[in-house]
Design a protein around this motif. Structure first.
Motif, PDB file in Angstrom:
ATOM      1  N   PHE A   1       6.003   1.987   7.455  1.00 38.55           N
ATOM      2  CA  PHE A   1       5.975   3.455   7.448  1.00 38.55           C
ATOM      3  C   PHE A   1       7.076   4.046   8.337  1.00 38.55           C
ATOM      4  O   PHE A   1       7.799   4.948   7.920  1.00 38.55           O
ATOM      5  CB  PHE A   1       4.602   3.991   7.890  1.00 38.55           C
ATOM      6  CG  PHE A   1       4.609   5.487   8.069  1.00 38.55           C
ATOM      7  CD1 PHE A   1       4.629   6.321   6.969  1.00 38.55           C
ATOM      8  CD2 PHE A   1       4.650   6.060   9.336  1.00 38.55           C
ATOM      9  CE1 PHE A   1       4.685   7.695   7.115  1.00 38.55           C
ATOM     10  CE2 PHE A   1       4.703   7.431   9.496  1.00 38.55           C
ATOM     11  CZ  PHE A   1       4.722   8.253   8.373  1.00 38.55           C
ATOM     12  N   ALA A   2       7.189   3.507   9.564  1.00 39.18           N
ATOM     13  CA  ALA A   2       8.171   4.057  10.507  1.00 39.18           C
ATOM     14  C   ALA A   2       9.591   3.983   9.941  1.00 39.18           C
ATOM     15  O   ALA A   2      10.389   4.896  10.121  1.00 39.18           O
ATOM     16  CB  ALA A   2       8.086   3.325  11.840  1.00 39.18           C
ATOM     17  N   ALA A   3       9.882   2.905   9.233  1.00 36.60           N
ATOM     18  CA  ALA A   3      11.223   2.741   8.654  1.00 36.60           C
ATOM     19  C   ALA A   3      11.483   3.794   7.579  1.00 36.60           C
ATOM     20  O   ALA A   3      12.577   4.349   7.490  1.00 36.60           O
ATOM     21  CB  ALA A   3      11.360   1.334   8.063  1.00 36.60           C
TER      22      ALA A   3
ATOM     23  N   VAL B   1       1.063  10.707   1.374  1.00 39.19           N
ATOM     24  CA  VAL B   1       1.494  10.043   2.612  1.00 39.19           C
ATOM     25  C   VAL B   1       1.471  11.067   3.753  1.00 39.19           C
ATOM     26  O   VAL B   1       1.879  12.213   3.571  1.00 39.19           O
ATOM     27  CB  VAL B   1       2.922   9.466   2.445  1.00 39.19           C
ATOM     28  CG1 VAL B   1       3.421   8.836   3.737  1.00 39.19           C
ATOM     29  CG2 VAL B   1       2.955   8.461   1.311  1.00 39.19           C
ATOM     30  N   GLU B   2       0.975  10.663   4.919  1.00 39.22           N
ATOM     31  CA  GLU B   2       0.985  11.539   6.099  1.00 39.22           C
ATOM     32  C   GLU B   2       2.346  11.408   6.782  1.00 39.22           C
ATOM     33  O   GLU B   2       2.554  10.472   7.556  1.00 39.22           O
ATOM     34  CB  GLU B   2      -0.090  11.082   7.100  1.00 39.22           C
ATOM     35  CG  GLU B   2      -1.483  11.128   6.547  1.00 39.22           C
ATOM     36  CD  GLU B   2      -2.277  12.308   7.073  1.00 39.22           C
ATOM     37  OE1 GLU B   2      -1.712  13.139   7.821  1.00 39.22           O
ATOM     38  OE2 GLU B   2      -3.458  12.390   6.727  1.00 39.22           O
ATOM     39  N   TRP B   3       3.248  12.327   6.489  1.00 39.87           N
ATOM     40  CA  TRP B   3       4.619  12.167   6.999  1.00 39.87           C
ATOM     41  C   TRP B   3       4.756  12.516   8.469  1.00 39.87           C
ATOM     42  O   TRP B   3       5.623  11.970   9.161  1.00 39.87           O
ATOM     43  CB  TRP B   3       5.593  12.997   6.165  1.00 39.87           C
ATOM     44  CG  TRP B   3       5.693  12.464   4.783  1.00 39.87           C
ATOM     45  CD1 TRP B   3       5.078  12.951   3.660  1.00 39.87           C
ATOM     46  CD2 TRP B   3       6.379  11.269   4.379  1.00 39.87           C
ATOM     47  NE1 TRP B   3       5.365  12.143   2.590  1.00 39.87           N
ATOM     48  CE2 TRP B   3       6.155  11.113   2.994  1.00 39.87           C
ATOM     49  CE3 TRP B   3       7.165  10.333   5.056  1.00 39.87           C
ATOM     50  CZ2 TRP B   3       6.689  10.044   2.283  1.00 39.87           C
ATOM     51  CZ3 TRP B   3       7.694   9.284   4.348  1.00 39.87           C
ATOM     52  CH2 TRP B   3       7.458   9.142   2.985  1.00 39.87           C
ATOM     53  N   ASN B   4       3.912  13.453   8.947  1.00 40.51           N
ATOM     54  CA  ASN B   4       3.971  13.851  10.360  1.00 40.51           C
ATOM     55  C   ASN B   4       5.359  14.287  10.803  1.00 40.51           C
ATOM     56  O   ASN B   4       5.818  13.920  11.878  1.00 40.51           O
ATOM     57  CB  ASN B   4       3.517  12.706  11.279  1.00 40.51           C
ATOM     58  CG  ASN B   4       2.037  12.437  11.136  1.00 40.51           C
ATOM     59  OD1 ASN B   4       1.249  13.382  10.975  1.00 40.51           O
ATOM     60  ND2 ASN B   4       1.653  11.179  11.166  1.00 40.51           N
ATOM     61  N   ILE B   5       6.032  15.044   9.951  1.00 38.38           N
ATOM     62  CA  ILE B   5       7.334  15.595  10.325  1.00 38.38           C
ATOM     63  C   ILE B   5       7.214  17.109  10.200  1.00 38.38           C
ATOM     64  O   ILE B   5       6.804  17.614   9.152  1.00 38.38           O
ATOM     65  CB  ILE B   5       8.468  15.068   9.426  1.00 38.38           C
ATOM     66  CG1 ILE B   5       8.480  13.535   9.418  1.00 38.38           C
ATOM     67  CG2 ILE B   5       9.820  15.605   9.894  1.00 38.38           C
ATOM     68  CD1 ILE B   5       9.467  12.914   8.444  1.00 38.38           C
ATOM     69  N   GLU B   6       7.555  17.792  11.276  1.00 43.78           N
ATOM     70  CA  GLU B   6       7.413  19.242  11.327  1.00 43.78           C
ATOM     71  C   GLU B   6       8.280  19.933  10.276  1.00 43.78           C
ATOM     72  O   GLU B   6       9.420  19.510  10.043  1.00 43.78           O
ATOM     73  CB  GLU B   6       7.808  19.722  12.724  1.00 43.78           C
ATOM     74  CG  GLU B   6       7.087  20.997  13.120  1.00 43.78           C
ATOM     75  CD  GLU B   6       7.516  21.463  14.499  1.00 43.78           C
ATOM     76  OE1 GLU B   6       7.529  22.664  14.731  1.00 43.78           O
ATOM     77  OE2 GLU B   6       7.840  20.583  15.335  1.00 43.78           O
TER      78      GLU B   6
ATOM     79  N   ASP C   1       0.874  -1.161   0.000  1.00 44.62           N
ATOM     80  CA  ASP C   1       0.000   0.000   0.000  1.00 44.62           C
ATOM     81  C   ASP C   1       0.917   1.219   0.000  1.00 44.62           C
ATOM     82  O   ASP C   1       1.594   1.491   0.991  1.00 44.62           O
ATOM     83  CB  ASP C   1      -0.896  -0.027   1.250  1.00 44.62           C
ATOM     84  CG  ASP C   1      -1.841   1.169   1.296  1.00 44.62           C
ATOM     85  OD1 ASP C   1      -1.436   2.264   0.856  1.00 44.62           O
ATOM     86  OD2 ASP C   1      -2.962   1.008   1.774  1.00 44.62           O
ATOM     87  N   THR C   2       0.965   1.927  -1.132  1.00 45.92           N
ATOM     88  CA  THR C   2       1.987   2.963  -1.302  1.00 45.92           C
ATOM     89  C   THR C   2       1.671   4.259  -0.569  1.00 45.92           C
ATOM     90  O   THR C   2       2.502   5.148  -0.511  1.00 45.92           O
ATOM     91  CB  THR C   2       2.214   3.269  -2.800  1.00 45.92           C
ATOM     92  OG1 THR C   2       0.963   3.600  -3.380  1.00 45.92           O
ATOM     93  CG2 THR C   2       2.839   2.095  -3.518  1.00 45.92           C
ATOM     94  N   VAL C   3       0.452   4.364   0.001  1.00 48.55           N
ATOM     95  CA  VAL C   3       0.116   5.554   0.790  1.00 48.55           C
ATOM     96  C   VAL C   3       0.316   5.264   2.280  1.00 48.55           C
ATOM     97  O   VAL C   3       0.923   6.037   3.012  1.00 48.55           O
ATOM     98  CB  VAL C   3      -1.330   6.010   0.506  1.00 48.55           C
ATOM     99  CG1 VAL C   3      -1.731   7.137   1.449  1.00 48.55           C
ATOM    100  CG2 VAL C   3      -1.446   6.466  -0.944  1.00 48.55           C
ATOM    101  N   GLU C   4      -0.163   4.082   2.724  1.00 50.49           N
ATOM    102  CA  GLU C   4      -0.009   3.698   4.133  1.00 50.49           C
ATOM    103  C   GLU C   4       1.371   3.091   4.402  1.00 50.49           C
ATOM    104  O   GLU C   4       1.797   2.987   5.549  1.00 50.49           O
ATOM    105  CB  GLU C   4      -1.076   2.665   4.523  1.00 50.49           C
ATOM    106  CG  GLU C   4      -2.519   3.124   4.300  1.00 50.49           C
ATOM    107  CD  GLU C   4      -2.953   4.156   5.326  1.00 50.49           C
ATOM    108  OE1 GLU C   4      -2.435   4.123   6.459  1.00 50.49           O
ATOM    109  OE2 GLU C   4      -3.805   4.996   4.984  1.00 50.49           O
TER     110      GLU C   4
END
Ligand code: ZN
Length: 142
Positions: A115-117, A31-36, A4-7
């Motif tokens: 994702f975390a990786a 993608v939700e990167w969640n990086i400031e 899943d290329t988005v998740e």
């Protein structure tokens, strides 16, 4: 191999035993990167994966290539930078509590979350003091 290329989740059911290889185009802007202070500067990146599906572990290694941008440390204009990082994760069905190996447990759903990786690869690539140009004069001189 299905990703899943988005998740950024691999479906274990889509893997065959042994080595699985795939190259995936990642829609970076979905993608939700969640990086400031960070966003993709190109809409697509590439994730090359090699997954070794063994009896007691699944070893996932790969390479992530993408372009991101972050504000210039002096004038806040976006500065683009390249990411070319290796990723690596180990997963297992039953971790051995006596072992200090860093293995993640494979969930019942059989979905391997990488994702975390990939997020880690992005974090590692952010320049310490990003500058739009080496002689950027800063915000006061714009
Ligand atoms: Zn600047």
């Amino acid at each position: 191999m299905k990703l899943d290329t988005v998740e950024l989740v691999i479906d274990l059911k889509s893997l065959s035993r042994g080595i699985n290889r795939g190259v995936f185009i990642i829609p970076l802007d979905k993608v939700e990167w969640n990086i400031e202070d960070l966003e993709p500067s190109e809409s697509k990146g590439t994730l090359e994966l090699m997954v070794d599906y063994g009896d007691d572990a699944v070893l996932c290694s790969g390479w992530f290539d993408a372009q991101f941008q972050t504000p210039c440390a002096r004038c806040l204009e976006p500065v683009s930078f390249s990411i070319s990082e290796e990723i690596y994760r180990e997963y297992t069905w039953s971790p051995d509590p006596a072992s200090d190996e860093q293995r993640e447990v494979i969930p019942q759903s059989g979905k391997l979350d990488i994702f975390a990786a990939v997020q880690e690869a992005v974090l590692l690539s952010i320049p310490g003091k990003p500058l739009c140009s080496p002689d950027c004069a800063g915000i006061c001189y714009n």
